[in-house]
Design an enzyme around this catalytic site. Structure first.
Site, PDB file in Angstrom:
ATOM      1  N   ASP A  81      -2.171  -5.653 -19.973  1.00 43.15           N
ATOM      2  CA  ASP A  81      -1.790  -6.094 -21.319  1.00 43.15           C
ATOM      3  C   ASP A  81      -2.964  -5.922 -22.279  1.00 43.15           C
ATOM      4  O   ASP A  81      -2.797  -5.500 -23.419  1.00 43.15           O
ATOM      5  CB  ASP A  81      -1.333  -7.555 -21.266  1.00 43.15           C
ATOM      6  CG  ASP A  81      -0.273  -7.748 -20.202  1.00 43.15           C
ATOM      7  OD1 ASP A  81       0.803  -7.162 -20.345  1.00 43.15           O
ATOM      8  OD2 ASP A  81      -0.537  -8.447 -19.214  1.00 43.15           O
ATOM      9  N   ARG A 135       9.866  -5.428 -10.790  1.00 43.53           N
ATOM     10  CA  ARG A 135      10.891  -5.793 -11.780  1.00 43.53           C
ATOM     11  C   ARG A 135      11.751  -4.574 -12.085  1.00 43.53           C
ATOM     12  O   ARG A 135      11.243  -3.474 -12.308  1.00 43.53           O
ATOM     13  CB  ARG A 135      10.181  -6.251 -13.056  1.00 43.53           C
ATOM     14  CG  ARG A 135      11.089  -6.806 -14.102  1.00 43.53           C
ATOM     15  CD  ARG A 135      10.300  -7.602 -15.113  1.00 43.53           C
ATOM     16  NE  ARG A 135       9.306  -6.804 -15.794  1.00 43.53           N
ATOM     17  CZ  ARG A 135       9.299  -6.568 -17.103  1.00 43.53           C
ATOM     18  NH1 ARG A 135      10.232  -7.073 -17.876  1.00 43.53           N
ATOM     19  NH2 ARG A 135       8.344  -5.860 -17.652  1.00 43.53           N
ATOM     20  N   ALA A 140      -0.066   1.257  -5.744  1.00 45.03           N
ATOM     21  CA  ALA A 140      -1.116   1.528  -4.748  1.00 45.03           C
ATOM     22  C   ALA A 140      -1.451   3.012  -4.681  1.00 45.03           C
ATOM     23  O   ALA A 140      -2.613   3.382  -4.457  1.00 45.03           O
ATOM     24  CB  ALA A 140      -0.679   1.012  -3.380  1.00 45.03           C
ATOM     25  N   ASN A 188       9.526 -13.463  -4.710  1.00 49.29           N
ATOM     26  CA  ASN A 188       8.145 -13.045  -4.458  1.00 49.29           C
ATOM     27  C   ASN A 188       7.180 -14.163  -4.100  1.00 49.29           C
ATOM     28  O   ASN A 188       6.163 -13.919  -3.445  1.00 49.29           O
ATOM     29  CB  ASN A 188       7.618 -12.276  -5.680  1.00 49.29           C
ATOM     30  CG  ASN A 188       8.182 -10.860  -5.709  1.00 49.29           C
ATOM     31  OD1 ASN A 188       8.650 -10.359  -4.691  1.00 49.29           O
ATOM     32  ND2 ASN A 188       8.138 -10.234  -6.858  1.00 49.29           N
ATOM     33  N   GLY A 224       3.443   1.562  -1.936  1.00 49.18           N
ATOM     34  CA  GLY A 224       4.167   1.530  -3.205  1.00 49.18           C
ATOM     35  C   GLY A 224       3.538   2.404  -4.274  1.00 49.18           C
ATOM     36  O   GLY A 224       2.508   3.055  -4.052  1.00 49.18           O
ATOM     37  N   GLN A 225       4.157   2.375  -5.453  1.00 52.61           N
ATOM     38  CA  GLN A 225       3.739   3.315  -6.505  1.00 52.61           C
ATOM     39  C   GLN A 225       2.422   2.913  -7.181  1.00 52.61           C
ATOM     40  O   GLN A 225       1.619   3.777  -7.507  1.00 52.61           O
ATOM     41  CB  GLN A 225       4.855   3.593  -7.500  1.00 52.61           C
ATOM     42  CG  GLN A 225       5.498   2.383  -8.148  1.00 52.61           C
ATOM     43  CD  GLN A 225       6.053   2.719  -9.519  1.00 52.61           C
ATOM     44  OE1 GLN A 225       6.002   3.858  -9.958  1.00 52.61           O
ATOM     45  NE2 GLN A 225       6.549   1.714 -10.219  1.00 52.61           N
ATOM     46  N   HIS A 282       1.381 -13.292 -17.771  1.00 52.33           N
ATOM     47  CA  HIS A 282       1.712 -11.861 -17.802  1.00 52.33           C
ATOM     48  C   HIS A 282       3.236 -11.759 -17.858  1.00 52.33           C
ATOM     49  O   HIS A 282       3.905 -11.528 -16.853  1.00 52.33           O
ATOM     50  CB  HIS A 282       1.165 -11.140 -16.563  1.00 52.33           C
ATOM     51  CG  HIS A 282       1.708  -9.737 -16.460  1.00 52.33           C
ATOM     52  ND1 HIS A 282       1.400  -8.751 -17.365  1.00 52.33           N
ATOM     53  CD2 HIS A 282       2.576  -9.177 -15.589  1.00 52.33           C
ATOM     54  CE1 HIS A 282       2.058  -7.653 -17.041  1.00 52.33           C
ATOM     55  NE2 HIS A 282       2.775  -7.881 -15.971  1.00 52.33           N
ATOM     56  N   ALA A 330       0.808  -1.228   0.000  1.00 50.15           N
ATOM     57  CA  ALA A 330       0.000   0.000   0.000  1.00 50.15           C
ATOM     58  C   ALA A 330       0.837   1.272   0.000  1.00 50.15           C
ATOM     59  O   ALA A 330       0.328   2.341  -0.329  1.00 50.15           O
ATOM     60  CB  ALA A 330      -0.946  -0.018   1.203  1.00 50.15           C
TER      61      ALA A 330
END
Ligand code: NAX
Length: 332
Positions: free
Chosen positions: A159, A92, A17, A105, A14-15, A187, A12
């Site tokens: 995607d 990534r 979120a 992960n 992070g970018q 993905h 939450a």
């Protein structure tokens, strides 16, 4: 007004979120009459940043947001949630393939599967965004045996949105006029963006895109590669992975799961394979699905030509390999 539902977003601070929370809290996902309690999970070093996000959510004065619960504790985060956006993980970096992320992960998703199993509502809808998303969703479901497997999905909507945008650009039409582009498989760069069923509606008339773009080299070549490599192109330019567009796609995915798809329209979701289209069972594979009453079903009987067959099989092979690796990691 309905009772508030509890929704958890992991990662939450992070970018992704940062954009996603705005969309959820403003009613874009669960509807403008559905109050929410947001549970925000992140790791301890991010708590100060997360407090800033909480302050901003307060300062947005969202009328639907009943409460915000920031936490590092999976029990608190997953308690009684109806919907889960599992974003939190290591993103990534430039030059990294999704496979490299796997062992870092996959353990996170084992732990979160166990927590969902113990604490979430049994009809919780789980969307895995964190990469490798398909395999993380598979592992999460495996460690949450009391929740139906159908309730776990992985995000390939970004995607799909990228594919729609490419076709709209090629045809010089609004992106909203294009539907039924399919993303098959993982993905990752082995995914198969497939325009064979896609249509464009112009002046009330719906037409197959392949009738309008009679250029197999484009449809099977440049189009596919551009979508497959779009994530890497964004990283190369921004030095960070897609965030705004990923958040929009996560909202689109959960909204369609919650509210349903329009008649005749389908969307792509990574879901448990039942063997449809000759795809191996028991991997999380992106299929075209339609949704009604909060349940997805795989759209059947679409044409798969020889080229498509090869592409479907190649991305399935990668997912089988990821599954083996992930199961080994989880045994450690
Ligand atoms: P950020 O690094 O900005 O944020 C990730 C957040 O997760 C951080 O705040 C971190 O502290 C937190 N986190 C790490 N471990 C955690 C744990 N165990 N529990 C809770 N939180 C934890 O990454 P961001 O750009 O937001 O990307 C998040 C994930 O989405 C990455 O795995 C990324 O690869 C993936 N993506 C998936 C996409 C898809 O289409 N499926 C596209 C976009 C994105 O690449």
């Amino acid at each position: 007004m309905a009772e508030p539902i509890k929704v958890v977003v992991t990662g939450a601070a992070g970018q992704i979120a940062y954009s996603l929370l705005y969309q959820i809290a403003s009613g874009e996902v669960f509807g403008r009459n559905q109050p929410l309690i947001l549970h925000l999970l992140d790791i301890a070093p991010m708590m100060e940043v997360l407090q800033g996000v909480v302050m901003e959510l307060e300062d947005c004065a969202f009328s639907l947001l009943s409460a915000v619960v920031p936490t590092t504790d999976p029990e608190v985060a997953f308690k009684d949630v109806s919907s889960a956006f599992l974003v939190g993980s290591m993103p990534r970096k430039q030059g990294m393939e999704r496979k490299d992320l796997l062992s870092a992960n996959v353990r996170i998703f084992k732990v979160q599967g166990e927590a969902l199993d113990k604490f979430a509502k049994k009809d919780v809808k789980v969307l895995v965004v964190g990469n490798p998303a398909n395999t993380n969703a598979l592992i999460c479901a495996k460690y949450a045996p009391s929740i139906p497997r159908e309730n776990f999905s992985a995000m390939t909507r970004l995607d799909q949105n990228r594919a729609q945008a490419q076709l709209a650009g090629k045809l010089q039409v609004p992106v909203s006029t294009i539907r039924n582009v399919i993303i098959w498989g993982n993905h990752s760069s082995t995914q198969f963006p497939d325009a064979a069923s896609a249509t464009v509606t112009n002046g009330g008339k719906e037409e197959k895109i392949t009738n309008l773009i009679q250029d197999a080299a484009y449809v099977q070549g440049k189009f596919v590669e551009t979508v497959q490599k779009r994530g890497a192109a964004v990283i190369a330019a921004r030095k960070m992975s897609s965030a705004m567009s990923a958040a929009k796609a996560a909202s689109d995915h959960m909204r369609d799961w919650w509210c349903g798809t329009a008649p005749g329209s389908f969307v792509s979701m990574g879901v448990y394979s039942d063997g449809s289209y000759g795809v191996p069972k028991d991997i999380v594979y992106s299929f075209p699905v339609s949704v009604s009453n909060k349940k997805w079903s795989i759209v059947q009987n679409l044409a798969v030509d020889d080229n498509a067959r090869k592409m479907l099989d190649a991305t399935a092979k990668e997912l089988l390999e990821e599954k083996e690796e992930a199961l080994l990691v989880c045994q450690d």
